[in-house]
Motif scaffolding. Structure first.
Motif, PDB file in Angstrom:
ATOM      1  N   TYR A 105     -10.140  -7.521  -2.671  1.00 15.51           N
ATOM      2  CA  TYR A 105      -9.963  -6.972  -1.327  1.00 15.51           C
ATOM      3  C   TYR A 105      -9.411  -5.556  -1.378  1.00 15.51           C
ATOM      4  O   TYR A 105      -9.690  -4.733  -0.500  1.00 15.51           O
ATOM      5  CB  TYR A 105      -9.052  -7.882  -0.501  1.00 15.51           C
ATOM      6  CG  TYR A 105      -9.729  -9.170  -0.090  1.00 15.51           C
ATOM      7  CD1 TYR A 105     -10.773  -9.159   0.825  1.00 15.51           C
ATOM      8  CD2 TYR A 105      -9.348 -10.391  -0.639  1.00 15.51           C
ATOM      9  CE1 TYR A 105     -11.404 -10.340   1.195  1.00 15.51           C
ATOM     10  CE2 TYR A 105      -9.973 -11.571  -0.276  1.00 15.51           C
ATOM     11  CZ  TYR A 105     -11.007 -11.539   0.636  1.00 15.51           C
ATOM     12  OH  TYR A 105     -11.645 -12.703   0.989  1.00 15.51           O
ATOM     13  N   GLY A 106      -8.644  -5.261  -2.425  1.00 13.52           N
ATOM     14  CA  GLY A 106      -8.165  -3.893  -2.592  1.00 13.52           C
ATOM     15  C   GLY A 106      -9.298  -2.919  -2.796  1.00 13.52           C
ATOM     16  O   GLY A 106      -9.303  -1.816  -2.239  1.00 13.52           O
ATOM     17  N   GLY A 109     -11.207  -2.400   0.519  1.00  6.10           N
ATOM     18  CA  GLY A 109     -10.470  -1.460   1.359  1.00  6.10           C
ATOM     19  C   GLY A 109     -10.564  -0.041   0.829  1.00  6.10           C
ATOM     20  O   GLY A 109     -10.691   0.917   1.593  1.00  6.10           O
ATOM     21  N   ALA A 110     -10.518   0.104  -0.505  1.00  7.30           N
ATOM     22  CA  ALA A 110     -10.611   1.435  -1.114  1.00  7.30           C
ATOM     23  C   ALA A 110     -11.943   2.095  -0.791  1.00  7.30           C
ATOM     24  O   ALA A 110     -12.002   3.301  -0.502  1.00  7.30           O
ATOM     25  CB  ALA A 110     -10.428   1.319  -2.625  1.00  7.30           C
ATOM     26  N   PHE A 113     -11.756   3.307   2.932  1.00  6.92           N
ATOM     27  CA  PHE A 113     -10.882   4.471   3.105  1.00  6.92           C
ATOM     28  C   PHE A 113     -11.458   5.715   2.428  1.00  6.92           C
ATOM     29  O   PHE A 113     -11.405   6.814   2.978  1.00  6.92           O
ATOM     30  CB  PHE A 113      -9.485   4.176   2.557  1.00  6.92           C
ATOM     31  CG  PHE A 113      -8.660   3.292   3.442  1.00  6.92           C
ATOM     32  CD1 PHE A 113      -8.359   3.671   4.745  1.00  6.92           C
ATOM     33  CD2 PHE A 113      -8.184   2.072   2.981  1.00  6.92           C
ATOM     34  CE1 PHE A 113      -7.596   2.865   5.568  1.00  6.92           C
ATOM     35  CE2 PHE A 113      -7.421   1.254   3.790  1.00  6.92           C
ATOM     36  CZ  PHE A 113      -7.131   1.644   5.089  1.00  6.92           C
ATOM     37  N   LEU A 197      -1.115  -6.941  -1.619  1.00  4.15           N
ATOM     38  CA  LEU A 197      -2.363  -6.320  -1.187  1.00  4.15           C
ATOM     39  C   LEU A 197      -2.101  -5.032  -0.421  1.00  4.15           C
ATOM     40  O   LEU A 197      -2.788  -4.016  -0.646  1.00  4.15           O
ATOM     41  CB  LEU A 197      -3.155  -7.297  -0.308  1.00  4.15           C
ATOM     42  CG  LEU A 197      -4.459  -6.752   0.298  1.00  4.15           C
ATOM     43  CD1 LEU A 197      -5.424  -6.319  -0.799  1.00  4.15           C
ATOM     44  CD2 LEU A 197      -5.105  -7.792   1.215  1.00  4.15           C
ATOM     45  N   VAL A 198      -1.129  -5.034   0.469  1.00  8.16           N
ATOM     46  CA  VAL A 198      -0.808  -3.830   1.240  1.00  8.16           C
ATOM     47  C   VAL A 198      -0.358  -2.701   0.308  1.00  8.16           C
ATOM     48  O   VAL A 198      -0.786  -1.558   0.445  1.00  8.16           O
ATOM     49  CB  VAL A 198       0.280  -4.132   2.292  1.00  8.16           C
ATOM     50  CG1 VAL A 198       0.782  -2.847   2.944  1.00  8.16           C
ATOM     51  CG2 VAL A 198      -0.264  -5.083   3.358  1.00  8.16           C
ATOM     52  N   GLU A 201      -3.369  -1.302  -1.523  1.00  8.88           N
ATOM     53  CA  GLU A 201      -4.193  -0.448  -0.658  1.00  8.88           C
ATOM     54  C   GLU A 201      -3.536   0.923  -0.453  1.00  8.88           C
ATOM     55  O   GLU A 201      -4.195   1.959  -0.546  1.00  8.88           O
ATOM     56  CB  GLU A 201      -4.403  -1.125   0.699  1.00  8.88           C
ATOM     57  CG  GLU A 201      -5.292  -2.349   0.657  1.00  8.88           C
ATOM     58  CD  GLU A 201      -6.758  -2.027   0.470  1.00  8.88           C
ATOM     59  OE1 GLU A 201      -7.094  -0.866   0.173  1.00  8.88           O
ATOM     60  OE2 GLU A 201      -7.570  -2.946   0.611  1.00  8.88           O
ATOM     61  N   ASP A 204      -3.805   3.031  -3.528  1.00  4.80           N
ATOM     62  CA  ASP A 204      -5.135   3.619  -3.717  1.00  4.80           C
ATOM     63  C   ASP A 204      -5.372   4.791  -2.782  1.00  4.80           C
ATOM     64  O   ASP A 204      -6.005   5.777  -3.168  1.00  4.80           O
ATOM     65  CB  ASP A 204      -6.218   2.563  -3.500  1.00  4.80           C
ATOM     66  CG  ASP A 204      -7.596   3.101  -3.824  1.00  4.80           C
ATOM     67  OD1 ASP A 204      -7.928   3.182  -5.012  1.00  4.80           O
ATOM     68  OD2 ASP A 204      -8.323   3.471  -2.884  1.00  4.80           O
ATOM     69  N   VAL A 205      -4.880   4.690  -1.548  1.00  8.53           N
ATOM     70  CA  VAL A 205      -5.024   5.818  -0.612  1.00  8.53           C
ATOM     71  C   VAL A 205      -4.319   7.057  -1.168  1.00  8.53           C
ATOM     72  O   VAL A 205      -4.840   8.175  -1.105  1.00  8.53           O
ATOM     73  CB  VAL A 205      -4.454   5.436   0.776  1.00  8.53           C
ATOM     74  CG1 VAL A 205      -4.345   6.679   1.659  1.00  8.53           C
ATOM     75  CG2 VAL A 205      -5.344   4.394   1.447  1.00  8.53           C
TER      76      VAL A 205
END
Length: 312
Positions: A105-106, A109-110, A113, A197-198, A201, A204-205
């Motif tokens: 899931y990371g 999301g990556a 974004f 997970l948060v 994410e 990675d941002v």
């Protein structure tokens, strides 16, 4: 580079199919071993190189070279993510059988974004050409800062992101399988897996702020920036499971990544003076990383051999 509209949904379709295959293959929680990680790494690298071959056949050697340069830069900078992910998983004592689900899931999301960041970067460059020099200076400064602080470690427990999450939603102390949310006393609460997970994410941002301008240094084509970024990121999970236990063997890798950022930043700053050929840029990046990896591996091997001799 003339990219027809159908090329975008075609690429997104391939990515979606591969993610679905990956999710189906890992639908049951289990510990990802070295052999499985190596197999998936080979699959993801093969997919990335294969797409580069398609670009070569479709658009020619120059654009293929730009794609491969972006792919190598993103792939190398992603190693820094592995360092941080290992620290986060260790801090939260995430069971190994649940780590793949978090990283899956990371990565999803990556991709979302980074797609937004690439679109924003493309618009900025198209309307304000001078922004490239801002990106270049930013990369040089980031590389210098990374080199100076390469030995520092992060403390997830002091993360502002984690403190904000705990204010928004209560976080349990125990894991509940692969679930991110559970109901307690009639309300939803987060499990530690959601907190992990948060943090993944957000991490990675933060890294994308460095890596995306770095890819714009070797190509200004949005299609190549996105695809090189996407195909490199898709293999991040397998890379983690291969390298997480070997991080101590690469003590100079962070210095090498810092030099890569400085190099691409200088390349961007010299655009109006001299445009460094894509092949030269790719060769310099590969040389820096090869030296950093080889030097670290040889140094730690000597250290490990010395320890074994003392133990005897």
């Amino acid at each position: 580079m003339d990219v027809p509209f159908w090329a975008w949904p075609a690429v997104l379709g391939v990515i979606a199919v591969m993610l679905a295959v990956d999710l189906f293959t890992h639908r049951r929680a289990h510990v990802v071993g070295m052999r499985e990680a190596a197999l998936w790494s080979a699959i993801w690298v093969g997919l990335g190189l294969g797409f580069g071959a398609v670009i070569w056949w479709w658009q020619g050697a120059e654009f293929a070279g730009q794609y491969f340069a972006g792919y190598v830069i993103e792939k190398s900078l992603a190693v820094d993510n592995v360092f941080v992910f290992a620290i986060i998983f260790g801090y939260f004592a995430v069971p190994q059988r649940y780590q793949h689900r978090v990283l899956f899931y990371g990565v999803v999301g990556a991709l979302v974004f980074r797609g937004v960041f690439i679109a924003a970067g493309s618009v900025l460059i198209a309307n304000f050409s001078w922004i490239l020099y801002v990106f270049g200076a930013f990369l040089v400064l980031t590389g210098i800062r990374m080199a100076r602080h390469r030995d520092e470690t992060i403390d997830p427990g002091r993360s502002l992101t984690l403190r904000l999450l705990r204010r928004v939603v209560p976080v349990t102390d125990d894991y509940h399988g692969q679930r991110f949310l559970v109901r307690r006393a009639g309300r939803w609460v987060a499990t530690p897996l959601l907190a992990v997970l948060v943090l993944v994410e957000v991490t990675d941002v933060i890294f994308a702020v460095d890596s995306i301008p770095a890819i714009f240094a070797v190509t200004s084509e949005p299609f190549l920036v996105f695809t090189s970024n996407a195909f490199a990121i898709l293999g991040l999970r397998a890379m983690y499971f291969m390298l997480a236990g070997l991080m101590h063997r690469f003590p100079y890798l962070k210095l090498g990544l810092a030099l890569v950022l400085v190099w691409v930043g200088v390349k961007m700053l010299l655009l109006e003076i001299y445009k460094i050929p894509t092949g030269v840029s790719l060769a310099v990046v590969a040389a820096i990383l090869s030296v950093a990896v080889a030097a670290g591996w040889l140094t730690t091997r000597k250290t490990a051999s010395g320890i074994r001799e003392l133990q005897r």
